[in-house]
Design a protein around this motif. Structure first.
Motif, PDB file in Angstrom:
ATOM      1  N   TYR A  48      -5.898  10.703   2.824  1.00 46.09           N
ATOM      2  CA  TYR A  48      -7.160  11.180   3.207  1.00 46.09           C
ATOM      3  C   TYR A  48      -7.867  11.934   1.668  1.00 46.09           C
ATOM      4  O   TYR A  48      -7.203  12.369   0.997  1.00 46.09           O
ATOM      5  N   GLU A  49      -8.868  11.557   1.881  1.00 45.80           N
ATOM      6  CA  GLU A  49      -9.791  12.157   0.694  1.00 45.80           C
ATOM      7  C   GLU A  49     -10.232  13.585   0.987  1.00 45.80           C
ATOM      8  O   GLU A  49      -9.944  13.968   2.318  1.00 45.80           O
ATOM      9  N   ALA A  50     -10.792  14.263   0.044  1.00 39.95           N
ATOM     10  CA  ALA A  50     -11.164  15.481   0.592  1.00 39.95           C
ATOM     11  C   ALA A  50     -12.053  15.845   1.635  1.00 39.95           C
ATOM     12  O   ALA A  50     -12.271  16.708   2.313  1.00 39.95           O
ATOM     13  N   ASN A  51     -13.087  14.647   1.813  1.00 36.16           N
ATOM     14  CA  ASN A  51     -13.915  14.615   2.841  1.00 36.16           C
ATOM     15  C   ASN A  51     -13.564  14.272   4.128  1.00 36.16           C
ATOM     16  O   ASN A  51     -14.278  14.148   5.188  1.00 36.16           O
ATOM     17  N   GLY A  52     -12.310  14.002   4.218  1.00 34.23           N
ATOM     18  CA  GLY A  52     -11.736  13.614   5.518  1.00 34.23           C
ATOM     19  C   GLY A  52     -11.543  11.999   5.800  1.00 34.23           C
ATOM     20  O   GLY A  52     -10.914  11.694   6.719  1.00 34.23           O
ATOM     21  N   SER A  53     -12.262  11.192   4.993  1.00 33.99           N
ATOM     22  CA  SER A  53     -11.958   9.944   4.995  1.00 33.99           C
ATOM     23  C   SER A  53     -10.923   9.290   4.620  1.00 33.99           C
ATOM     24  O   SER A  53     -10.161   9.874   3.857  1.00 33.99           O
ATOM     25  N   VAL A  54     -10.219   8.072   5.205  1.00 35.31           N
ATOM     26  CA  VAL A  54      -8.994   7.464   4.989  1.00 35.31           C
ATOM     27  C   VAL A  54      -9.030   6.396   4.082  1.00 35.31           C
ATOM     28  O   VAL A  54     -10.013   5.739   3.775  1.00 35.31           O
ATOM     29  N   VAL A  55      -8.238   6.801   2.922  1.00 27.56           N
ATOM     30  CA  VAL A  55      -8.025   5.533   1.853  1.00 27.56           C
ATOM     31  C   VAL A  55      -7.018   4.577   2.477  1.00 27.56           C
ATOM     32  O   VAL A  55      -5.918   4.797   2.577  1.00 27.56           O
ATOM     33  N   PRO A  56      -7.634   3.324   2.602  1.00 25.55           N
ATOM     34  CA  PRO A  56      -6.870   2.164   3.022  1.00 25.55           C
ATOM     35  C   PRO A  56      -5.618   2.030   2.121  1.00 25.55           C
ATOM     36  O   PRO A  56      -6.000   1.925   1.131  1.00 25.55           O
ATOM     37  N   GLU A  57      -4.472   1.756   2.545  1.00 22.65           N
ATOM     38  CA  GLU A  57      -3.331   1.309   1.668  1.00 22.65           C
ATOM     39  C   GLU A  57      -2.919   0.078   2.157  1.00 22.65           C
ATOM     40  O   GLU A  57      -2.321   0.176   3.507  1.00 22.65           O
ATOM     41  N   PHE A  58      -2.774  -1.006   1.518  1.00 25.01           N
ATOM     42  CA  PHE A  58      -2.062  -2.280   1.905  1.00 25.01           C
ATOM     43  C   PHE A  58      -0.696  -2.466   1.527  1.00 25.01           C
ATOM     44  O   PHE A  58      -0.224  -1.791   0.711  1.00 25.01           O
ATOM     45  N   ARG A  59      -0.165  -3.807   2.035  1.00 19.81           N
ATOM     46  CA  ARG A  59       1.186  -4.018   1.704  1.00 19.81           C
ATOM     47  C   ARG A  59       1.302  -4.296   0.311  1.00 19.81           C
ATOM     48  O   ARG A  59       0.451  -5.036  -0.216  1.00 19.81           O
ATOM     49  N   PRO A  60       2.273  -3.881  -0.328  1.00 19.37           N
ATOM     50  CA  PRO A  60       2.575  -4.006  -1.775  1.00 19.37           C
ATOM     51  C   PRO A  60       2.704  -5.232  -1.711  1.00 19.37           C
ATOM     52  O   PRO A  60       3.511  -6.252  -1.129  1.00 19.37           O
ATOM     53  N   PRO A  61       2.387  -6.048  -3.124  1.00 18.52           N
ATOM     54  CA  PRO A  61       2.691  -7.709  -3.053  1.00 18.52           C
ATOM     55  C   PRO A  61       3.890  -7.900  -3.497  1.00 18.52           C
ATOM     56  O   PRO A  61       4.737  -6.755  -4.380  1.00 18.52           O
ATOM     57  N   LYS A  62       4.554  -9.037  -3.238  1.00 16.62           N
ATOM     58  CA  LYS A  62       5.981  -9.231  -3.611  1.00 16.62           C
ATOM     59  C   LYS A  62       5.858 -10.278  -4.658  1.00 16.62           C
ATOM     60  O   LYS A  62       5.230 -11.085  -4.518  1.00 16.62           O
ATOM     61  N   PRO A  63       6.879 -10.204  -5.729  1.00 18.32           N
ATOM     62  CA  PRO A  63       7.082 -10.876  -6.712  1.00 18.32           C
ATOM     63  C   PRO A  63       7.675 -12.321  -6.262  1.00 18.32           C
ATOM     64  O   PRO A  63       8.454 -12.255  -5.409  1.00 18.32           O
ATOM     65  N   ARG A  64       6.908 -13.451  -6.712  1.00 19.30           N
ATOM     66  CA  ARG A  64       7.417 -14.774  -6.275  1.00 19.30           C
ATOM     67  C   ARG A  64       8.265 -15.372  -7.288  1.00 19.30           C
ATOM     68  O   ARG A  64       7.915 -15.204  -8.549  1.00 19.30           O
ATOM     69  N   PHE A  65       9.380 -16.230  -6.895  1.00 21.17           N
ATOM     70  CA  PHE A  65      10.148 -17.017  -7.525  1.00 21.17           C
ATOM     71  C   PHE A  65      10.849 -16.153  -8.645  1.00 21.17           C
ATOM     72  O   PHE A  65      11.264 -16.546  -9.639  1.00 21.17           O
ATOM     73  N   GLN A  66      11.203 -14.911  -8.131  1.00 25.42           N
ATOM     74  CA  GLN A  66      12.471 -14.155  -8.956  1.00 25.42           C
ATOM     75  C   GLN A  66      13.637 -14.330  -8.128  1.00 25.42           C
ATOM     76  O   GLN A  66      13.578 -13.675  -6.738  1.00 25.42           O
ATOM     77  N   PHE A  67      14.742 -14.211  -8.832  1.00 25.78           N
ATOM     78  CA  PHE A  67      15.874 -14.532  -8.107  1.00 25.78           C
ATOM     79  C   PHE A  67      17.043 -13.503  -8.509  1.00 25.78           C
ATOM     80  O   PHE A  67      16.854 -12.970  -9.746  1.00 25.78           O
ATOM     81  N   GLY A  68      18.008 -13.474  -7.790  1.00 26.19           N
ATOM     82  CA  GLY A  68      19.123 -12.412  -8.318  1.00 26.19           C
ATOM     83  C   GLY A  68      18.754 -10.758  -8.385  1.00 26.19           C
ATOM     84  O   GLY A  68      17.790 -10.412  -7.774  1.00 26.19           O
ATOM     85  N   PRO A  69      19.442 -10.160  -9.165  1.00 25.57           N
ATOM     86  CA  PRO A  69      19.056  -8.802  -9.140  1.00 25.57           C
ATOM     87  C   PRO A  69      17.731  -8.335  -9.440  1.00 25.57           C
ATOM     88  O   PRO A  69      17.189  -7.249  -8.919  1.00 25.57           O
ATOM     89  N   SER A  70      17.150  -9.219 -10.371  1.00 27.84           N
ATOM     90  CA  SER A  70      15.627  -8.668 -10.734  1.00 27.84           C
ATOM     91  C   SER A  70      14.799  -8.721  -9.971  1.00 27.84           C
ATOM     92  O   SER A  70      13.813  -7.771  -9.644  1.00 27.84           O
ATOM     93  N   ALA A  71      14.915  -9.692  -8.633  1.00 26.71           N
ATOM     94  CA  ALA A  71      14.112  -9.660  -7.673  1.00 26.71           C
ATOM     95  C   ALA A  71      14.529  -8.403  -6.532  1.00 26.71           C
ATOM     96  O   ALA A  71      13.270  -7.786  -6.342  1.00 26.71           O
ATOM     97  N   SER A  72      15.427  -8.131  -6.466  1.00 27.05           N
ATOM     98  CA  SER A  72      15.743  -6.745  -5.427  1.00 27.05           C
ATOM     99  C   SER A  72      15.154  -5.488  -6.172  1.00 27.05           C
ATOM    100  O   SER A  72      14.419  -4.644  -5.562  1.00 27.05           O
ATOM    101  N   ALA A  73      15.463  -5.605  -7.766  1.00 27.50           N
ATOM    102  CA  ALA A  73      14.729  -4.478  -8.353  1.00 27.50           C
ATOM    103  C   ALA A  73      13.272  -4.223  -7.939  1.00 27.50           C
ATOM    104  O   ALA A  73      12.610  -3.387  -8.006  1.00 27.50           O
TER     105      ALA A  73
END
Length: 453
Positions: free
Chosen positions: A346-371
């Motif tokens: 929430y902002e100080a005036n009471g309005s909601v700040v929209p928060e979207f799904r975090p983007p997932k990295p594409r074509f990363q494999f192995g331990p680096s993708a999980s991290a």
């Protein structure tokens, strides 16, 4: 050679994992499958449900007031009895002897009182004669025709007779007191005699019989309740005594309607009304002696009087009561399973700040993708901003999930009253549970069924 095989095997697994990840990402881009229904106006009832037992409104325990042997027993447990019907008899020999003794004592006291009254009349007559004699002696003394000794003798005789009269009057009072005492004893003896014969106090059922013919009964004392011979219950008015949780008690009020179901009478319910609400919590047996830190449930006794007679019911039957604590007609309602909680920014005036799904990295494999997935960025709070958990639902708008906070009213069996935030016709996401729990603002969704009812 063996090392090359292991390298090729690892490469194959990585390729397969990459293909699977790409396929799942493509599936997510096509939208999350959800179920949904349209918001409608509904009639709602808020229900408080609790369990308990069936008890008669009026119950009488019949106990003995005097010791003795049961000589006659005319009823069995479960028998229906009428008011005034004979139930049992205790040996009356001792009680009858006490009555005869006190009757004789009363008769003797009355005879003594009559004799005292006769003596009183005689004393009054003697006093009158003495006074007349004294008067003559006084007249003769004035004429000089008698001696002073005779006059003094007449005066002393009057004083003696007056004293005797006062004694007779006091004797009468004592005799009357003795008679009252004897009559009180006789009344007590007759009452004790009446207590050896027991009759039904009202129409009802013998719900308990703790005595057999020929057994001796025990009289109750301060520390001993004595023998409860029979229990008679009036089953014309029955009640459901239920235990209501402390969190529900504030909503329960006298006069609220209820629906009673009895386990022993399935597929049938009985109407009733709340007639009593306990003011103190129900004490658990042995609770004061157990000094534990664990918190136990706190329940309050609520009595619901059933509106109709139930011939087949018996005291102690287990039951469940559903008390209607509130009703709403033609209100906006949302399915219970659609409600979820999100931590909004929430902002100080009471309005909601929209928060979207975090983007997932594409074509990363192995331990680096999980991290990379685990290291999803978090929004730092700006001056005046705050995070707060908010109840709400996800609506479908233009194929996207939109979180809307709601203000709720009463809770029905399947739907919640919405006081603000939604309107009739809005399409709300109702499931599946895992999908609703994992939704983000702006996620692409698609419905897996036709619009709800």
């Amino acid at each position: 050679m063996l090392r090359k095989k292991w390298v090729w095997a690892v490469l194959v697994l990585v390729v397969i994992g990459g293909i699977a990840a790409f396929w799942f990402n493509q599936r997510r881009d096509q939208g999350i499958t959800v179920t949904a229904e349209n918001i409608q106006l509904r009639d709602l009832e808020a229900i408080v449900s609790a369990s308990g037992k069936i008890e008669p409104q009026k119950t009488v325990n019949i106990s003995a007031q005097s010791m003795g042997r049961v000589t006659r027993l005319a009823v069995n447990e479960g028998d229906r009895v009428k008011s005034g019907q004979f139930l049992l008899q205790i040996d009356a020999v001792v009680a009858e002897a006490a009555v005869r003794r006190d009757e004789a004592a009363v008769a003797g006291a009355r005879t003594a009182l009559e004799q005292s009254r006769v003596s009183l009349q005689s004393a009054r007559a003697n006093l009158e004669l003495g006074r007349q004699s004294l008067k003559r002696q006084q007249e003769l003394n004035q004429s000089g025709l008698t001696t002073r000794e005779s006059l003094e003798r007449a005066q002393a005789d009057v004083e003696i007779r007056e004293s005797d009269l006062h004694a007779r009057e006091q004797e009468i009072k004592n005799r009357e007191t003795q008679l009252n005492q004897q009559e009180a004893g006789l009344q007590s003896s007759r009452h004790s005699l009446s207590q050896v014969r027991f009759e039904a106090p009202f129409d009802g059922i013998v719900t308990r019989r703790n005595i057999e013919e020929g057994e001796n009964v025990v009289v109750g004392t301060m520390n001993n309740a004595g023998t409860v011979l029979l229990t008679v219950a009036d089953m014309s008015v029955i009640e459901a005594e239920i235990e209501v949780d402390e969190t529900d008690i504030p909503f329960v009020q006298l006069g609220q309607i209820a629906k009673i179901t009895i386990d022993a009478i399935p597929d049938k319910s009985f109407p009733g009304r709340v007639t009593e609400i306990g003011n103190s919590p129900i004490q658990q047996a042995g609770a004061p002696a157990l000094q534990t830190t664990a918190r136990t449930a706190t329940n309050f006794k609520v009595t619901v009087t059933i509106d109709e007679q139930i011939p087949e019911v018996r005291p102690g039957f287990t039951c469940t009561a559903e008390i209607t604590t509130a009703t709403r007609g033609h209100v906006v309602a949302v399915p219970i399973q659609a409600l979820t909680v999100r931590e909004l920014l929430y902002e100080a005036n009471g309005s909601v700040v929209p928060e979207f799904r975090p983007p997932k990295p594409r074509f990363q494999f192995g331990p680096s993708a999980s991290a990379a997935v685990a290291a999803a960025p978090t929004t730092e709070l700006q001056p005046g901003q705050k995070r707060e958990e908010t109840e709400g639902v996800f609506l479908i708008r233009d194929g996207k999930a939109t979180f809307v906070s709601v203000k709720l009213g009463i809770a029905g069996e399947r739907y919640l009253e919405v006081l603000g935030g939604l309107r009739e016709g809005d399409r709300v996401i109702t499931g599946p549970f895992e999908s609703v729990r994992g939704l983000y603002e702006g996620d692409t969704v698609k419905t897996g069924q036709r619009p709800g009812r």
